[in-house]
Design a protein around this motif. Structure first.
Motif, PDB file in Angstrom:
ATOM      1  N   MET A   1      47.172  43.064  41.662  1.00  0.00           N
ATOM      2  CA  MET A   1      46.286  42.106  41.003  1.00  0.00           C
ATOM      3  C   MET A   1      45.140  41.739  41.951  1.00  0.00           C
ATOM      4  O   MET A   1      45.380  41.421  43.112  1.00  0.00           O
ATOM      5  CB  MET A   1      47.100  40.847  40.685  1.00  0.00           C
ATOM      6  CG  MET A   1      46.339  39.862  39.844  1.00  0.00           C
ATOM      7  SD  MET A   1      47.218  38.319  39.719  1.00  0.00           S
ATOM      8  CE  MET A   1      48.797  38.855  39.153  1.00  0.00           C
ATOM      9  N   VAL A   2      43.911  41.821  41.497  1.00  0.00           N
ATOM     10  CA  VAL A   2      42.803  41.513  42.389  1.00  0.00           C
ATOM     11  C   VAL A   2      42.679  40.007  42.556  1.00  0.00           C
ATOM     12  O   VAL A   2      43.200  39.229  41.774  1.00  0.00           O
ATOM     13  CB  VAL A   2      41.453  42.129  41.917  1.00  0.00           C
ATOM     14  CG1 VAL A   2      41.567  43.628  41.787  1.00  0.00           C
ATOM     15  CG2 VAL A   2      40.996  41.529  40.606  1.00  0.00           C
ATOM     16  N   LEU A   3      41.963  39.634  43.624  1.00  0.00           N
ATOM     17  CA  LEU A   3      41.940  38.232  44.038  1.00  0.00           C
ATOM     18  C   LEU A   3      41.447  37.285  42.934  1.00  0.00           C
ATOM     19  O   LEU A   3      42.026  36.222  42.715  1.00  0.00           O
ATOM     20  CB  LEU A   3      41.059  38.109  45.280  1.00  0.00           C
ATOM     21  CG  LEU A   3      41.395  36.971  46.215  1.00  0.00           C
ATOM     22  CD1 LEU A   3      42.825  37.043  46.683  1.00  0.00           C
ATOM     23  CD2 LEU A   3      40.454  37.009  47.410  1.00  0.00           C
ATOM     24  N   GLN A   4      40.388  37.707  42.238  1.00  0.00           N
ATOM     25  CA  GLN A   4      39.857  36.842  41.171  1.00  0.00           C
ATOM     26  C   GLN A   4      40.911  36.610  40.098  1.00  0.00           C
ATOM     27  O   GLN A   4      41.061  35.504  39.589  1.00  0.00           O
ATOM     28  CB  GLN A   4      38.622  37.481  40.499  1.00  0.00           C
ATOM     29  CG  GLN A   4      37.389  37.485  41.382  1.00  0.00           C
ATOM     30  CD  GLN A   4      37.286  38.795  42.156  1.00  0.00           C
ATOM     31  OE1 GLN A   4      38.314  39.360  42.554  1.00  0.00           O
ATOM     32  NE2 GLN A   4      36.092  39.270  42.389  1.00  0.00           N
ATOM     33  N   ASP A   5      41.660  37.694  39.779  1.00  0.00           N
ATOM     34  CA  ASP A   5      42.700  37.557  38.756  1.00  0.00           C
ATOM     35  C   ASP A   5      43.834  36.658  39.244  1.00  0.00           C
ATOM     36  O   ASP A   5      44.425  35.914  38.469  1.00  0.00           O
ATOM     37  CB  ASP A   5      43.276  38.930  38.389  1.00  0.00           C
ATOM     38  CG  ASP A   5      42.216  39.790  37.716  1.00  0.00           C
ATOM     39  OD1 ASP A   5      41.238  39.215  37.228  1.00  0.00           O
ATOM     40  OD2 ASP A   5      42.368  41.021  37.725  1.00  0.00           O
ATOM     41  N   LEU A   6      44.103  36.754  40.542  1.00  0.00           N
ATOM     42  CA  LEU A   6      45.149  35.899  41.112  1.00  0.00           C
ATOM     43  C   LEU A   6      44.773  34.433  40.883  1.00  0.00           C
ATOM     44  O   LEU A   6      45.602  33.626  40.448  1.00  0.00           O
ATOM     45  CB  LEU A   6      45.304  36.178  42.617  1.00  0.00           C
ATOM     46  CG  LEU A   6      46.193  35.183  43.376  1.00  0.00           C
ATOM     47  CD1 LEU A   6      47.626  35.232  42.882  1.00  0.00           C
ATOM     48  CD2 LEU A   6      46.172  35.456  44.882  1.00  0.00           C
ATOM     49  N   GLY A   7      43.505  34.100  41.179  1.00  0.00           N
ATOM     50  CA  GLY A   7      43.027  32.729  40.965  1.00  0.00           C
ATOM     51  C   GLY A   7      43.261  32.277  39.538  1.00  0.00           C
ATOM     52  O   GLY A   7      43.794  31.203  39.285  1.00  0.00           O
ATOM     53  N   LYS A   8      42.896  33.158  38.599  1.00  0.00           N
ATOM     54  CA  LYS A   8      43.038  32.811  37.171  1.00  0.00           C
ATOM     55  C   LYS A   8      44.515  32.597  36.816  1.00  0.00           C
ATOM     56  O   LYS A   8      44.872  31.655  36.129  1.00  0.00           O
ATOM     57  CB  LYS A   8      42.482  33.956  36.304  1.00  0.00           C
ATOM     58  CG  LYS A   8      40.994  33.796  36.035  1.00  0.00           C
ATOM     59  CD  LYS A   8      40.559  34.808  34.979  1.00  0.00           C
ATOM     60  CE  LYS A   8      39.158  35.282  35.291  1.00  0.00           C
ATOM     61  NZ  LYS A   8      38.907  36.667  35.012  1.00  0.00           N
ATOM     62  N   ARG A   9      45.361  33.515  37.313  1.00  0.00           N
ATOM     63  CA  ARG A   9      46.794  33.412  36.995  1.00  0.00           C
ATOM     64  C   ARG A   9      47.395  32.127  37.553  1.00  0.00           C
ATOM     65  O   ARG A   9      48.187  31.454  36.893  1.00  0.00           O
ATOM     66  CB  ARG A   9      47.543  34.599  37.610  1.00  0.00           C
ATOM     67  CG  ARG A   9      47.553  35.853  36.781  1.00  0.00           C
ATOM     68  CD  ARG A   9      48.698  35.897  35.760  1.00  0.00           C
ATOM     69  NE  ARG A   9      50.046  35.858  36.325  1.00  0.00           N
ATOM     70  CZ  ARG A   9      50.735  36.927  36.686  1.00  0.00           C
ATOM     71  NH1 ARG A   9      50.225  38.122  36.549  1.00  0.00           N
ATOM     72  NH2 ARG A   9      51.958  36.809  37.155  1.00  0.00           N
ATOM     73  N   LEU A  10      47.006  31.817  38.810  1.00  0.00           N
ATOM     74  CA  LEU A  10      47.550  30.601  39.435  1.00  0.00           C
ATOM     75  C   LEU A  10      47.112  29.375  38.643  1.00  0.00           C
ATOM     76  O   LEU A  10      47.889  28.461  38.384  1.00  0.00           O
ATOM     77  CB  LEU A  10      47.067  30.487  40.887  1.00  0.00           C
ATOM     78  CG  LEU A  10      47.624  31.524  41.861  1.00  0.00           C
ATOM     79  CD1 LEU A  10      46.957  31.388  43.221  1.00  0.00           C
ATOM     80  CD2 LEU A  10      49.144  31.353  42.013  1.00  0.00           C
TER      81      LEU A  10
END
Ligand code: GDP
Length: 311
Positions: A1-10
């Motif tokens: 998972m790319v960093l931007q997606d990680l932010g969204k998921r969190l």
């Protein structure tokens, strides 16, 4: 998972609390499950993820109990909101702690005018060392410091040309050689020359050859002994995933670097591996690379980074 997606998921995981009617241990576990899954998918080390979960639970559960005891006294909705805020803050704080070595970190490095400071860049080939050297040089130059670059990479064909091209574009003086094959000798010559010319910051780019690790580390130590850097910086590819931890530990042992720069966080990097390197080595990330261009270097601070990631 790319960093931007990680932010969204969190973010989604944390915000899902707002939809819960009762904020209890079960709700907390559900949020933590989503948070931990997102972190693991981004290559954050499994032990760090477990530690984050335990710490959040340790912090939040006693407070939830207190709130539950009060329920009925105040309006339940108010207590529910308070519980959500407590959980959100605990998760945010632990995410910040993931990228913050805190008191365990070596002293911060702030080069000043009028005093020569030598920075030695280390890391594996392809991590982005040469690119980052020029970015860093430009950063200090813009702060009014007199900066020079030294190419000690005699291993990779074309390394000197690459540094030369970048340095010329950035208008940064440089030193290197097409004929000298001894990186220790070159780095010493370069640093001695720029020291005598009273440069404020001298950045030494070293070789990062793959595989022949013990030779690479021997060479690194010899250069370090010769140029006596004020700061050694590990350049870490943001896309290397779980391998980042072992790699950063090995470099820490060999060079005792005092800061990390994580590159390529603009692209498809998961980032979590590199983030785990902070905890593995108790060393702060000082900049992140966000592109191939000269100015694609951002100062790194734990709180703004996590806030930005969470959007
Ligand atoms: P070295 O072998 O460690 O010196 O690595 P280089 O500086 O040659 O970089 C390897 C590749 O990564 C090059 O194509 C660089 O343009 C690219 N690169 C370096 N930093 C970044 C970054 O922050 N973002 C992106 N997208 N590419 C980068």
């Amino acid at each position: 998972m790319v960093l931007q997606d990680l932010g969204k998921r969190l973010n989604t995981a944390i915000n899902s609390l707002t939809q819960q009617s009762a904020i209890d241990e079960q709700a907390l576990d559900a949020v933590l499950k989503s948070v931990c899954a997102a972190l693991l998918e981004s290559d954050v080390n499994v032990l760090l993820v477990k530690r984050l979960r335990d710490k959040v639970k340790g912090k939040v559960l006693p407070q939830l109990e207190e709130i539950q005891a009060k329920q009925g006294q105040d309006a339940d909705a108010m207590q529910g909101n308070k519980a959500k805020q407590i959980i959100q803050k605990a998760i945010y704080d632990e995410l910040v702690a993931l990228v913050d070595p805190g008191d365990a970190a070596p002293p911060a490095f702030n080069p000043v005018k009028g005093k020569t400071q030598v920075i030695m860049m280390v890391g594996l080939q392809g991590a982005g060392k040469t690119t980052t050297c020029t970015k860093l040089a430009t950063h200090y130059q813009r702060r009014g410091l007199k900066v020079a670059l030294v190419c000690a990479d005699t291993f990779r064909a074309g390394a000197f040309d690459q540094l030369k091209q970048n340095a010329t574009k950035a208008k940064v003086p440089f030193f290197g050689s097409y004929t000298e094959t001894d990186p220790v000798s070159i780095s010493l010559q370069g640093v001695t020359k720029f020291r005598s010319e009273r440069f404020d910051v001298i950045i030494v780019d070293t070789s990062g050859r793959h595989r022949q690790e013990s030779e690479l580390f021997d060479e690194m130590r010899q250069i370090q002994d010769a140029v006596e850097p004020n700061m050694v910086v590990l350049v870490l590819d943001g896309a290397i995933g779980q391998a980042a931890e072992a790699q950063s530990r090995a470099f820490k042992e060999a060079s005792n670097f005092g800061a990390i720069i994580v590159t390529k966080l603009d692209g498809h990097a998961k980032g979590g591996g590199a983030i785990s390197a902070v905890a593995a080595t108790n060393t702060p990330i000082i900049f992140i690379g966000t592109g191939e261009h000269l100015h694609d270097l951002e100062k790194f601070s734990p709180q703004p980074f996590i806030s930005k990631m969470l959007g």
